[in-house]
Design a protein around this motif. Structure first.
Motif, mmCIF file in Angstrom:
data_model
loop_
_atom_site.group_PDB
_atom_site.id
_atom_site.type_symbol
_atom_site.label_atom_id
_atom_site.label_comp_id
_atom_site.label_asym_id
_atom_site.label_seq_id
_atom_site.Cartn_x
_atom_site.Cartn_y
_atom_site.Cartn_z
ATOM 1 N N GLY A 194 -9.634 36.464 2.437
ATOM 2 C CA GLY A 194 -9.375 37.781 1.878
ATOM 3 C C GLY A 194 -10.471 38.788 2.124
ATOM 4 O O GLY A 194 -10.264 39.995 1.940
ATOM 5 N N LEU A 195 -11.649 38.334 2.553
ATOM 6 C CA LEU A 195 -12.740 39.277 2.796
ATOM 7 C C LEU A 195 -12.408 40.170 3.991
ATOM 8 O O LEU A 195 -11.902 39.696 5.016
ATOM 9 C CB LEU A 195 -14.050 38.530 3.041
ATOM 10 C CG LEU A 195 -14.590 37.707 1.875
ATOM 11 C CD1 LEU A 195 -15.886 37.029 2.257
ATOM 12 C CD2 LEU A 195 -14.789 38.570 0.635
ATOM 13 N N PRO A 196 -12.693 41.476 3.893
ATOM 14 C CA PRO A 196 -12.296 42.428 4.932
ATOM 15 C C PRO A 196 -13.299 42.509 6.084
ATOM 16 O O PRO A 196 -14.512 42.415 5.875
ATOM 17 C CB PRO A 196 -12.235 43.756 4.175
ATOM 18 C CG PRO A 196 -13.302 43.612 3.128
ATOM 19 C CD PRO A 196 -13.294 42.164 2.715
ATOM 20 N N ARG A 235 -8.618 40.714 7.863
ATOM 21 C CA ARG A 235 -9.139 39.947 6.744
ATOM 22 C C ARG A 235 -9.279 38.482 7.141
ATOM 23 O O ARG A 235 -8.563 38.000 8.026
ATOM 24 C CB ARG A 235 -8.218 40.042 5.513
ATOM 25 C CG ARG A 235 -8.272 41.397 4.817
ATOM 26 C CD ARG A 235 -7.486 41.406 3.527
ATOM 27 N NE ARG A 235 -7.557 42.718 2.890
ATOM 28 C CZ ARG A 235 -8.507 43.115 2.052
ATOM 29 N NH1 ARG A 235 -9.476 42.259 1.725
ATOM 30 N NH2 ARG A 235 -8.507 44.313 1.521
ATOM 31 N N VAL A 236 -10.205 37.799 6.473
ATOM 32 C CA VAL A 236 -10.343 36.359 6.675
ATOM 33 C C VAL A 236 -9.098 35.679 6.109
ATOM 34 O O VAL A 236 -8.650 35.998 5.004
ATOM 35 C CB VAL A 236 -11.607 35.823 5.972
ATOM 36 C CG1 VAL A 236 -11.733 34.319 6.167
ATOM 37 C CG2 VAL A 236 -12.861 36.545 6.480
ATOM 38 N N LEU A 264 -17.363 36.794 12.329
ATOM 39 C CA LEU A 264 -15.969 37.219 12.186
ATOM 40 C C LEU A 264 -15.839 38.732 12.065
ATOM 41 O O LEU A 264 -14.728 39.263 12.085
ATOM 42 C CB LEU A 264 -15.340 36.546 10.960
ATOM 43 C CG LEU A 264 -15.173 35.030 11.036
ATOM 44 C CD1 LEU A 264 -14.661 34.478 9.712
ATOM 45 C CD2 LEU A 264 -14.246 34.630 12.181
ATOM 46 N N GLY A 265 -16.968 39.419 11.912
ATOM 47 C CA GLY A 265 -16.937 40.871 11.789
ATOM 48 C C GLY A 265 -16.703 41.363 10.383
ATOM 49 O O GLY A 265 -16.282 42.507 10.181
ATOM 50 N N GLU A 305 -6.711 37.257 10.022
ATOM 51 C CA GLU A 305 -5.314 37.701 10.048
ATOM 52 C C GLU A 305 -5.279 39.214 10.131
ATOM 53 O O GLU A 305 -6.256 39.888 9.811
ATOM 54 C CB GLU A 305 -4.579 37.236 8.789
ATOM 55 C CG GLU A 305 -5.140 37.800 7.501
ATOM 56 C CD GLU A 305 -4.456 37.241 6.257
ATOM 57 O OE1 GLU A 305 -3.678 36.273 6.410
ATOM 58 O OE2 GLU A 305 -4.692 37.789 5.162
ATOM 59 N N GLY A 306 -4.154 39.732 10.555
ATOM 60 C CA GLY A 306 -4.001 41.168 10.615
ATOM 61 C C GLY A 306 -4.377 41.753 11.950
ATOM 62 O O GLY A 306 -4.844 41.078 12.852
#
Length: 264
Positions: free
Chosen positions: A21-23, A29-30, A173-174, A263-264
């Motif tokens: 859920g981290l952006p 998001r993760v 992951l950025g 994801e996303g």
């Protein structure tokens, strides 16, 4: 800022959480269910073990050294899960220091922890983990990019060695730095904190002054994480160079890592 996960509190495992859920800075998001963090699994109850087994983990990364494992015990066995031990601290490093933390009297604790010495020790350890553990952190990121997710990362308390390794993974992951810090600071919540052990032989016991002296060792403080980030920037110039030159993470491998975990 972050998407709140469902809170899971395990009976014998402290500081457990899904970092999903981290952006990221590019709007993704993760993924949930791909990266978990916690304290050690040695005291997991049967119910905890059933829950952990249901996460369908591929790999548990244990960052404890042999001295930690001797103190707390080995992790519980989770069927079908690969356990990888990557010590991120030397068992001989600070052995006398930690013995003093456990057994020392008040004047001894003042001498080794007072006047900012405890904070200095913690910030120095974070800087050292960045500069001296590049091979270990490279190994972790390459494993995640290849086949090691879902993964759980832990040390003893799940705060420092695991905290920094999760932070480095999230940088790759950025993920936004403010979101990384927010997750890191969750380790301060009372139900997540590592239980401080003091020897009954010490007359100083767990007095308020003793607890104040010990606090920098057992807190998750933003200054510690900032010291790590500043070391990355100061040594390599920026995160991208740290990842490519320091951790030997190619653009192709980093893209594969992000495909697996975002994801996303």
């Amino acid at each position: 800022m972050t998407q709140e996960p469902t809170e899971i509190e395990l009976a014998g495992v402290r500081n457990f959480r899904d970092v999903g859920g981290l952006p990221t800075v590019d709007g993704r998001r993760v993924r949930r269910g791909v990266l978990f963090r916690s304290g050690h699994l040695a005291h997991a109850t049967p119910q905890d073990t059933v829950f952990l087994g249901g996460l369908k983990l591929h790999t548990v990364f244990d960052f404890r050294n042999s001295a930690d494992q001797a103190l707390d015990g080995p992790d519980v066995e989770l069927p079908g899960v690969r356990n990888v031990n990557i010590p991120l601290s030397d068992p001989a490093d600070g052995a006398e220091f930690w013995k003093m933390v456990r057994d020392g009297e008040l004047d001894q604790l003042r001498a080794i922890l007072g006047d900012g010495l405890a904070v200095e020790r913690m910030t120095s350890s974070y800087r050292a983990m960045v500069t001296s553990r590049t091979a270990e952190h490279s190994r972790i990121l390459h494993a995640l990019a290849e086949d090691s997710v879902p993964a759980l990362m832990h040390c003893a308390a799940g705060k420092d060695r695991a905290g920094l390794s999760v932070a480095i993974t999230l940088l790759a992951l950025g993920v936004d730095r403010a979101a990384i810090e927010e997750d890191y600071l969750q380790s301060n919540q009372p139900h997540r904190r590592y239980k401080i052990y003091r020897s009954p032989r010490s007359k100083a016991g767990m007095s308020p002054e003793v607890l104040e002296l010990l606090a920098p060792l057992f807190d998750a403080r933003a200054a510690y994480l900032h010291a790590a980030f500043d070391t990355i920037d100061g040594t390599w110039g920026d995160v991208d160079t740290y990842l490519t030159e320091g951790l030997k993470l190619s653009r192709h491998t980093r893209a594969r890592l992000q495909d697996r975990m975002l994801e996303g």
